[in-house]
Design a protein around this motif. Structure first.
Motif, mmCIF file in Angstrom:
data_model
loop_
_atom_site.group_PDB
_atom_site.id
_atom_site.type_symbol
_atom_site.label_atom_id
_atom_site.label_comp_id
_atom_site.label_asym_id
_atom_site.label_seq_id
_atom_site.Cartn_x
_atom_site.Cartn_y
_atom_site.Cartn_z
ATOM 1 N N THR A 172 4.093 11.522 4.015
ATOM 2 C CA THR A 172 4.269 10.502 5.038
ATOM 3 C C THR A 172 3.044 9.607 4.993
ATOM 4 O O THR A 172 1.914 10.098 4.961
ATOM 5 C CB THR A 172 4.388 11.143 6.435
ATOM 6 O OG1 THR A 172 5.572 11.940 6.462
ATOM 7 C CG2 THR A 172 4.464 10.078 7.526
ATOM 8 N N VAL A 173 3.279 8.296 4.953
ATOM 9 C CA VAL A 173 2.193 7.325 4.843
ATOM 10 C C VAL A 173 2.261 6.369 6.030
ATOM 11 O O VAL A 173 3.305 5.751 6.280
ATOM 12 C CB VAL A 173 2.293 6.498 3.542
ATOM 13 C CG1 VAL A 173 1.077 5.572 3.409
ATOM 14 C CG2 VAL A 173 2.423 7.402 2.332
ATOM 15 N N ILE B 22 0.838 -1.211 0.000
ATOM 16 C CA ILE B 22 0.000 0.000 0.000
ATOM 17 C C ILE B 22 0.867 1.253 0.000
ATOM 18 O O ILE B 22 0.643 2.198 -0.772
ATOM 19 C CB ILE B 22 -0.943 -0.003 1.229
ATOM 20 C CG1 ILE B 22 -2.020 -1.082 1.075
ATOM 21 C CG2 ILE B 22 -1.580 1.373 1.428
ATOM 22 C CD1 ILE B 22 -2.889 -1.290 2.323
ATOM 23 N N ILE B 23 1.867 1.258 0.857
ATOM 24 C CA ILE B 23 2.727 2.445 0.960
ATOM 25 C C ILE B 23 3.451 2.701 -0.357
ATOM 26 O O ILE B 23 3.506 3.838 -0.851
ATOM 27 C CB ILE B 23 3.748 2.278 2.104
ATOM 28 C CG1 ILE B 23 3.029 2.321 3.456
ATOM 29 C CG2 ILE B 23 4.820 3.355 2.030
ATOM 30 C CD1 ILE B 23 3.935 2.041 4.655
ATOM 31 N N GLU B 24 4.010 1.659 -0.926
ATOM 32 C CA GLU B 24 4.785 1.863 -2.164
ATOM 33 C C GLU B 24 3.904 2.391 -3.293
ATOM 34 O O GLU B 24 4.308 3.292 -4.036
ATOM 35 C CB GLU B 24 5.473 0.550 -2.560
ATOM 36 C CG GLU B 24 6.602 0.201 -1.574
ATOM 37 C CD GLU B 24 7.307 -1.107 -1.907
ATOM 38 O OE1 GLU B 24 6.816 -1.844 -2.789
ATOM 39 O OE2 GLU B 24 8.341 -1.388 -1.270
ATOM 40 N N LEU C 207 5.240 2.376 8.259
ATOM 41 C CA LEU C 207 5.226 3.821 8.034
ATOM 42 C C LEU C 207 6.445 4.201 7.209
ATOM 43 O O LEU C 207 7.522 3.635 7.395
ATOM 44 C CB LEU C 207 5.240 4.566 9.366
ATOM 45 C CG LEU C 207 5.234 6.105 9.265
ATOM 46 C CD1 LEU C 207 4.384 6.706 10.381
ATOM 47 C CD2 LEU C 207 6.640 6.682 9.321
ATOM 48 N N GLN C 208 6.245 5.142 6.280
ATOM 49 C CA GLN C 208 7.372 5.730 5.561
ATOM 50 C C GLN C 208 7.160 7.236 5.460
ATOM 51 O O GLN C 208 6.088 7.698 5.078
ATOM 52 C CB GLN C 208 7.539 5.124 4.164
ATOM 53 C CG GLN C 208 7.974 3.652 4.201
ATOM 54 C CD GLN C 208 8.381 3.106 2.836
ATOM 55 O OE1 GLN C 208 8.770 3.861 1.944
ATOM 56 N NE2 GLN C 208 8.265 1.801 2.665
ATOM 57 N N ALA D 27 11.005 5.480 9.006
ATOM 58 C CA ALA D 27 10.301 4.296 8.520
ATOM 59 C C ALA D 27 10.167 3.299 9.656
ATOM 60 O O ALA D 27 10.990 3.279 10.585
ATOM 61 C CB ALA D 27 11.034 3.658 7.348
ATOM 62 N N LEU D 28 9.122 2.504 9.570
ATOM 63 C CA LEU D 28 8.867 1.472 10.573
ATOM 64 C C LEU D 28 8.179 0.292 9.911
ATOM 65 O O LEU D 28 7.348 0.457 9.024
ATOM 66 C CB LEU D 28 7.976 2.031 11.697
ATOM 67 C CG LEU D 28 7.603 1.039 12.805
ATOM 68 C CD1 LEU D 28 7.633 1.731 14.160
ATOM 69 C CD2 LEU D 28 6.260 0.385 12.578
#
Lengths: 147, 147, 147, 147
Positions: free
Chosen positions: C28-29, C11-13, C41-42, D40-41
């Motif tokens: 920021t996601v 999803i983030i990518e 999180l990224q 990031a996490l």
């Protein structure tokens, strides 16, 4: 499916019934889902006003670490500074003493039960009785009890 | 006498039954004693994870001010800065919107019920139904409803 | 099954790729599970230091109320005192502005995505793109979008 | 230059790969920039819900004191009252136990990695593996390891 309200109420009723059989002090029982949020709670008459936070905190801590609160309590006596940090990191939501039991079904951990009111051993016994009565498996340490 | 666990559970069951009759969204019901501490709580399946705090906060706010949360909500629209201060002063425990109802018996205020999940009007209707089913009197404003 | 790390990263990518296509500001996601806890999180380079809390807060608020943050934002303009109370009740974890999107699969709500960095409309567009790329369904309001 | 998102993701992927090689329990890995803010996490499936705060707290504590969290843990056993005060002063953001490693390049400290999920020694080993894989230098104590 997660831990339904119907299951949570069944756990509480059986846990309190066990407490009555054992003639324990008034108990507070909290049932949390896997995300650490209350599904149901009951505080018996004359159970102290901090018992809600203690019962919830035993269950929340078990979920927070993925380890039943009995083992958290044993670890806390060895590395108290770490558990002091966890208390702060969790904003007081983690209470590392027996009585917080992870609830498992075939899919894994689906929630936790926390009880406060009598000795922590008795609190835990009632949690295990409640979980078993609902046809589920309790976990008081870092891994499921062996069959 | 206070508000017993038996009474609290009766209130919750009747409130949820009323919600089912009205085909409402999943509800969370909190019952607090006169000291603002949980006696019992039930969160229905698929009721959001902040509903525990909202339901509790409606009841707590009613106890905090001695005024049902419907009237707190009306006041909050007039003096929002005061209620922002109350939110901070209560550490987030006061939620000023309908659905937090004081519980009275002949001796006075013995606790409060808070419900969250549907519209605040519907939440309140279920709280009143639950309180009435337990043979007690609900109060949504600054004073008891007249007979 | 819940929302796996593998799905969260996908999803983030895809969300960040959409942001690059649209030449948006650094984003920021945050991806949270159904219990409101971070899965992944990224934060892109030069995305502000409060963006972690904002992105997480959009997603957390959506889960907290069971309503996408776009609709929460619309409601907040009508009853600001209620949302001020929610901010306090959630200890700042609820941010009611578009960009927090519930994630659904056939079983229901399995988590939420929150994005912050550009306009809230653009943030939301990237969240929806990311969720769709993972083969899941996004929800920005009180109920699923109709097919 | 700081610690870029690209670098942070590379560190996480290598750290998790090392955990898989060692067959460790599910890990949560947090990468913070020099300001103590998440870049990031990633939390692996079945990693407990407090692991986000613990992993972040190990990294934050390392940055907070300019000392890797292994050495913070050793100091905490000697002066627990000081670390209790630090927990409060940092609002719970400092977790003094091994697994929080400072990240250095030629310019100095550019961030920190925190890992939680297995023993703290294993957590730390994965953090060091991730940092090395990104071509950077980890620091577990009060000063850089000597070449």
């Amino acid at each position: 499916m997660g831990l339904s309200l119907k299951t949570a109420v069944a756990i509480i009723e059986a846990a309190l019934a066990r407490g009555h059989e054992l003639r324990l002090a008034p108990l507070t029982v909290a049932v949390l889902d896997a995300g650490g949020h209350l599904v149901a709670l009951q505080r018996e008459d004359n159970s102290g006003i901090l018992r809600v936070e203690i019962a919830s905190g035993k269950a929340w801590g078990a979920l927070g670490m993925g380890i039943g609160s009995r083992e958290l309590g044993e670890r806390a006596t060895k590395v108290p500074h770490f558990f002091n940090a966890l208390a702060a990191a969790s904003q007081g939501r983690l209470v590392p003493v027996a009585g917080g039991v992870l609830v498992r079904d075939a899919s894994g951990i689906i929630g936790a039960v926390g009880i406060s009111g009598d000795t922590s051993d008795n609190d835990e016994a009632c949690a295990l009785a409640g979980i078993a009565a609902a046809g589920l498996v309790g976990q008081t340490g870092a891994r499921p009890a062996e069959a």
